[in-house]
Design a protein around this motif. Sequence first.
Motif, PDB file in Angstrom:
ATOM      1  N   LEU A  15       4.456 -49.760  89.303  1.00 34.40           N
ATOM      2  CA  LEU A  15       4.041 -50.925  90.136  1.00 34.40           C
ATOM      3  C   LEU A  15       2.590 -50.508  90.336  1.00 34.40           C
ATOM      4  O   LEU A  15       2.205 -49.390  90.835  1.00 34.40           O
ATOM      5  N   ASP A  16       2.118 -51.685  90.474  1.00 29.65           N
ATOM      6  CA  ASP A  16       0.675 -51.443  90.840  1.00 29.65           C
ATOM      7  C   ASP A  16       0.355 -52.120  92.388  1.00 29.65           C
ATOM      8  O   ASP A  16       0.855 -53.133  92.659  1.00 29.65           O
ATOM      9  N   PRO A  17       0.108 -51.109  93.438  1.00 33.85           N
ATOM     10  CA  PRO A  17       0.371 -51.557  94.714  1.00 33.85           C
ATOM     11  C   PRO A  17      -0.808 -52.411  95.008  1.00 33.85           C
ATOM     12  O   PRO A  17      -0.953 -53.014  95.954  1.00 33.85           O
ATOM     13  N   ALA A  18      -2.074 -52.788  94.088  1.00 35.05           N
ATOM     14  CA  ALA A  18      -3.276 -53.596  94.314  1.00 35.05           C
ATOM     15  C   ALA A  18      -3.683 -53.591  95.612  1.00 35.05           C
ATOM     16  O   ALA A  18      -3.865 -54.607  96.187  1.00 35.05           O
ATOM     17  N   GLY A  19      -3.994 -52.546  96.120  1.00 34.22           N
ATOM     18  CA  GLY A  19      -4.698 -52.493  97.504  1.00 34.22           C
ATOM     19  C   GLY A  19      -3.479 -52.301  98.618  1.00 34.22           C
ATOM     20  O   GLY A  19      -4.169 -51.912  99.660  1.00 34.22           O
ATOM     21  N   ALA A  20      -2.092 -52.175  98.266  1.00 34.78           N
ATOM     22  CA  ALA A  20      -1.404 -52.298  99.453  1.00 34.78           C
ATOM     23  C   ALA A  20      -1.375 -51.319 100.079  1.00 34.78           C
ATOM     24  O   ALA A  20      -1.137 -50.971 101.437  1.00 34.78           O
ATOM     25  N   THR A  22      -3.730 -48.303  99.940  1.00 32.64           N
ATOM     26  CA  THR A  22      -5.179 -48.047 100.227  1.00 32.64           C
ATOM     27  C   THR A  22      -5.603 -49.072 101.400  1.00 32.64           C
ATOM     28  O   THR A  22      -6.170 -48.416 102.466  1.00 32.64           O
ATOM     29  N   GLY A  23      -5.261 -50.177 101.286  1.00 30.73           N
ATOM     30  CA  GLY A  23      -6.014 -51.135 102.413  1.00 30.73           C
ATOM     31  C   GLY A  23      -4.985 -50.879 103.472  1.00 30.73           C
ATOM     32  O   GLY A  23      -5.379 -50.947 104.782  1.00 30.73           O
ATOM     33  N   TYR A  70       1.454 -48.365 109.383  1.00 33.05           N
ATOM     34  CA  TYR A  70       1.084 -48.639 107.848  1.00 33.05           C
ATOM     35  C   TYR A  70       2.370 -49.142 107.218  1.00 33.05           C
ATOM     36  O   TYR A  70       2.716 -49.988 106.823  1.00 33.05           O
ATOM     37  N   ARG A  71       3.505 -48.521 107.612  1.00 34.98           N
ATOM     38  CA  ARG A  71       4.744 -48.831 107.003  1.00 34.98           C
ATOM     39  C   ARG A  71       5.272 -50.492 107.539  1.00 34.98           C
ATOM     40  O   ARG A  71       5.683 -51.210 106.762  1.00 34.98           O
ATOM     41  N   ALA A  72       4.819 -50.886 108.882  1.00 30.39           N
ATOM     42  CA  ALA A  72       5.388 -52.184 109.073  1.00 30.39           C
ATOM     43  C   ALA A  72       4.480 -53.037 108.173  1.00 30.39           C
ATOM     44  O   ALA A  72       5.244 -54.183 107.751  1.00 30.39           O
ATOM     45  N   ARG A  73       3.267 -53.026 108.094  1.00 24.19           N
ATOM     46  CA  ARG A  73       2.372 -53.773 107.209  1.00 24.19           C
ATOM     47  C   ARG A  73       2.788 -53.736 106.030  1.00 24.19           C
ATOM     48  O   ARG A  73       2.895 -54.553 105.217  1.00 24.19           O
ATOM     49  N   TYR A  74       3.250 -52.479 105.343  1.00 26.26           N
ATOM     50  CA  TYR A  74       3.523 -52.570 104.094  1.00 26.26           C
ATOM     51  C   TYR A  74       4.771 -53.300 103.757  1.00 26.26           C
ATOM     52  O   TYR A  74       4.827 -53.970 102.715  1.00 26.26           O
ATOM     53  N   ARG A  75       5.678 -53.436 104.681  1.00 23.48           N
ATOM     54  CA  ARG A  75       6.993 -54.004 104.265  1.00 23.48           C
ATOM     55  C   ARG A  75       6.699 -55.517 104.491  1.00 23.48           C
ATOM     56  O   ARG A  75       7.399 -56.469 103.742  1.00 23.48           O
ATOM     57  N   THR A  76       5.779 -55.766 105.241  1.00 25.56           N
ATOM     58  CA  THR A  76       5.593 -57.408 105.639  1.00 25.56           C
ATOM     59  C   THR A  76       4.409 -57.889 104.610  1.00 25.56           C
ATOM     60  O   THR A  76       4.490 -58.905 104.141  1.00 25.56           O
TER      61      THR A  76
END
Length: 232
Positions: A15-20, A22-23, A70-76
């Motif tokens: 998977l390419d996180p595409a900045g998910a 690092t951002g 970080y986790r909350a934003r990653y999931r959404t």
Amino acid sequence: MSAPVVLWDLDGTLLDPAGAITGGIARALAEHGHPVPADLDRFVGPPVGVSLRTFTDVPEEQIPHVVASYRARYRTEGLAQTRIYPGVEELLETLHGAGVRMAVATQKPEPVAVLAVEKFGLGRWFETVSGAADDLAAPHAHPHLAHDKPAIIGEALRRLGVTAPDPARAVMIGDRTYDAEGAAAHGLDCLGVTWGFAAPGELEQGFVAVARDVAELTGLLAPYTSLAPTGR
């Protein structure tokens, strides 16, 4: 003869996180008033809690808050930014059709890794997803999960029922030194991929060969899986 086994890293390989990642880390640090390091690619690979302890000066008592943000934003948001690398699905289908057994071995927390695998429909090719314990958990808080790559790979092999992997018929694929070190701990080769997050020169350490694209990776897998190499 036992079936071939291929273990895959997740972020930077499948998977390419595409900045998910690092951002998301940058925003979580800024949200809690902490400086953002210049080189955030280092955070792709290890669990977030481990990276925060290693690469930042965030006080220990504040790390849970940064990780939670970080986790909350990653999931959404983060998963919505993520993409499967081109050609990966076709290779997985080819390997699966050839009888190759496959598993994911990632330092992403296992529940999040499972969520990502399910979201992108990758579960049909993998027998198991072996991930890390919670970023913030003590190393021995979860007996069946671990933080380090050798233990995560070991758990993937255990779930596959491969207690003594044949190095001629089993291989790891990844984009960071952690993957090569984890594979070596079990006497396995590791194939590197250039499309991930390796630092300059990192893929020269411990990898038996490096693929520039999926077609090249298919050829590198041939000796382990008996697949016919893909022409270029």
